[in-house]
Design an enzyme around this catalytic site. Structure first.
Site, short mmCIF file in Angstrom:
data_model
loop_
_atom_site.label_atom_id
_atom_site.label_comp_id
_atom_site.label_asym_id
_atom_site.label_seq_id
_atom_site.Cartn_x
_atom_site.Cartn_y
_atom_site.Cartn_z
N LYS A 84 0.87 -1.18 0.00
CA LYS A 84 0.00 0.00 0.00
C LYS A 84 0.90 1.23 0.00
CE LYS A 84 -4.53 0.88 0.31
NZ LYS A 84 -5.62 0.12 -0.33
N GLY A 184 -21.44 6.16 4.38
CA GLY A 184 -20.52 6.55 3.32
C GLY A 184 -21.03 6.11 1.97
N VAL A 185 -21.48 7.07 1.16
CA VAL A 185 -22.04 6.74 -0.16
C VAL A 185 -21.21 7.41 -1.26
CG1 VAL A 185 -24.37 6.13 0.52
CG2 VAL A 185 -23.80 8.54 0.21
N GLY A 186 -19.90 7.22 -1.14
CA GLY A 186 -18.98 7.74 -2.15
C GLY A 186 -18.81 6.75 -3.28
N LYS A 187 -17.54 6.53 -3.68
CA LYS A 187 -17.26 5.72 -4.86
C LYS A 187 -17.88 4.32 -4.79
CE LYS A 187 -12.67 6.27 -5.17
NZ LYS A 187 -11.31 6.17 -5.76
N VAL A 188 -17.76 3.68 -3.62
CA VAL A 188 -18.27 2.32 -3.46
C VAL A 188 -19.68 2.32 -2.89
CG1 VAL A 188 -17.92 0.10 -2.32
CG2 VAL A 188 -15.95 1.37 -3.18
N GLY A 189 -19.91 3.13 -1.87
CA GLY A 189 -21.18 3.10 -1.15
C GLY A 189 -22.39 3.35 -2.02
N HIS A 190 -22.28 4.29 -2.96
CA HIS A 190 -23.47 4.58 -3.78
C HIS A 190 -23.78 3.41 -4.72
CE1 HIS A 190 -20.89 5.75 -7.24
NE2 HIS A 190 -21.99 5.64 -7.96
#
Length: 360
Positions: A84, A184-190
């Protein structure tokens, strides 16, 4: 200062193989690359661009994240170890072509021991820039021969893990009629919300970004919204899906958690060792984060040898079976699922990693 040479969370061996501090004053680059293990092959993991409060905080994060990637890649069945990177700074202010290309030079200097990709604060377009200096880059745009947005299969994999959890708890692999809270509804959440609504789940969301909430609400006005993460933890839920930053499950939140299942996309959801036992003591089924959120790394790993979406999606579908296997092992051995998952990952790293001692 974190203990770079220790192994504070998962097992006792192996420890981090290499930690590289990277600085280019002209572009403002300050980055850390951590390689936890190359037992299964070249390390693979994304680059996080984040305004850390201190270098110690950034180092602690990259050590934890790289360790998690080793276990994630092992259970995803990939021939990759765990690595990482973190770039210290505010991506909205500090990200430039010069900085990304300087970062690419440092990745190249590792000679293929580390393949980078997207993470929080970085996107496929950024990987295209990094790749102008370095071939050890994946997660690129479709226009440049890449797989594009890895959040697509990340969300799909989390949904598969959630189906496995639903079958374990309620006897059927569907979320239909269940109340699922997505923090969290960003890149993955949405994208996870899309899968849940298609499956017939009732969805509750929250996010620090009002714009992210409104994007989901525009598509799904029936979705409920709570004020913040604290309200989500206490909400009347069947499933809690943490999809923001890590550490949401801790000594304060677990005792008041209202859900029967925890399954989300965030990395390092357990704030410290022992939280997994606290969840088990409360009869809350925890789907280990690095198992269910591995769809993204499956996608970018597939890209390295020439991307085929259906092949990658088929492999990500296996997250359902892997999660079920972990729950069954945990039940058989009387340990929390997180412990069972660690044992499976360590077993694969040991059994396959030892083959490198056979000369060819």
């Amino acid at each position: 200062m974190p203990n770079v040479f220790g192994s504070p969370h998962k097992g006792s061996e192996p420890r981090h193989e290499q930690v590289v501090f990277c600085q280019d004053e002209a572009s403002g680059l300050r980055a850390i690359i951590a390689i936890y293990s190359t037992a299964l092959g070249p390390s693979l993991g994304g680059t996080r661009f984040y305004p850390y409060g201190s270098e110690d905080e950034a180092l602690a994060d990259v050590l934890n994240l790289s360790r998690g990637m080793a276990y994630k890649n092992a259970l995803a069945g990939l021939d990759h170890g765990g690595g990482k990177a973190v770039i210290l700074g505010d991506p909205s202010r500090d990200k430039t072509e010069a900085l990304l290309r300087a970062y690419g030079r440092f990745v190249k200097s590792l000679g293929g021991r580390y393949y980078t990709a997207c993470d929080v604060g970085t996107f496929s377009e950024d990987m295209d820039v990094v790749a102008r200096e370095c071939e050890f880059v994946t997660g690129r745009t479709v226009a440049h021969g890449g797989a594009g947005d890895s959040s697509i299969l990340t969300a799909y994999g989390v949904f598969q893990g959630m189906r496995a959890a639903a079958e374990t708890v309620w006897g059927t692999p569907t979320l239909r009629g269940r109340r699922v809270g997505v923090e969290g509804v960003g890149k993955v959440g949405h994208r996870l919300v899309e899968h849940l609504r298609e499956d017939g789940a009732d969805v509750v969301i929250c996010d620090v970004s009002e714009a992210a909430v409104e994007r989901v609400r525009a598509l799904h006005p029936e979705v409920d919204v709570v004020a913040d993460a604290a309200a989500m933890i206490r909400a009347d839920l069947d499933v809690y899906a943490p999809c923001a930053l890590g550490g949401s499950l801790n000594d304060e939140t677990v005792p008041v958690l209202g859900a029967r299942v925890v399954c989300g996309a965030a990395n390092n959801q357990l704030a410290h060792p022992g939280v997994e036992k606290n969840l088990a003591d409360r009869n809350i089924l925890y789907a280990p984060d690095y198992v269910v959120n591995s769809g993204g790394v499956i996608q970018v790993a597939d890209e390295i040898t020439g991307f085929d979406f259906e092949r990658a999606k088929s492999r990500a579908s296996g997250i359902y079976g892997t999660t079920r296997k972990i729950f069954a092992l945990a039940d058989d051995e009387g340990v929390p699922p997180a412990v069972a998952a660690d044992r499976l990952a360590e077993r694969r790293m040991s059994e396959i990693g030892r083959l490198r001692g056979i000369l060819v």
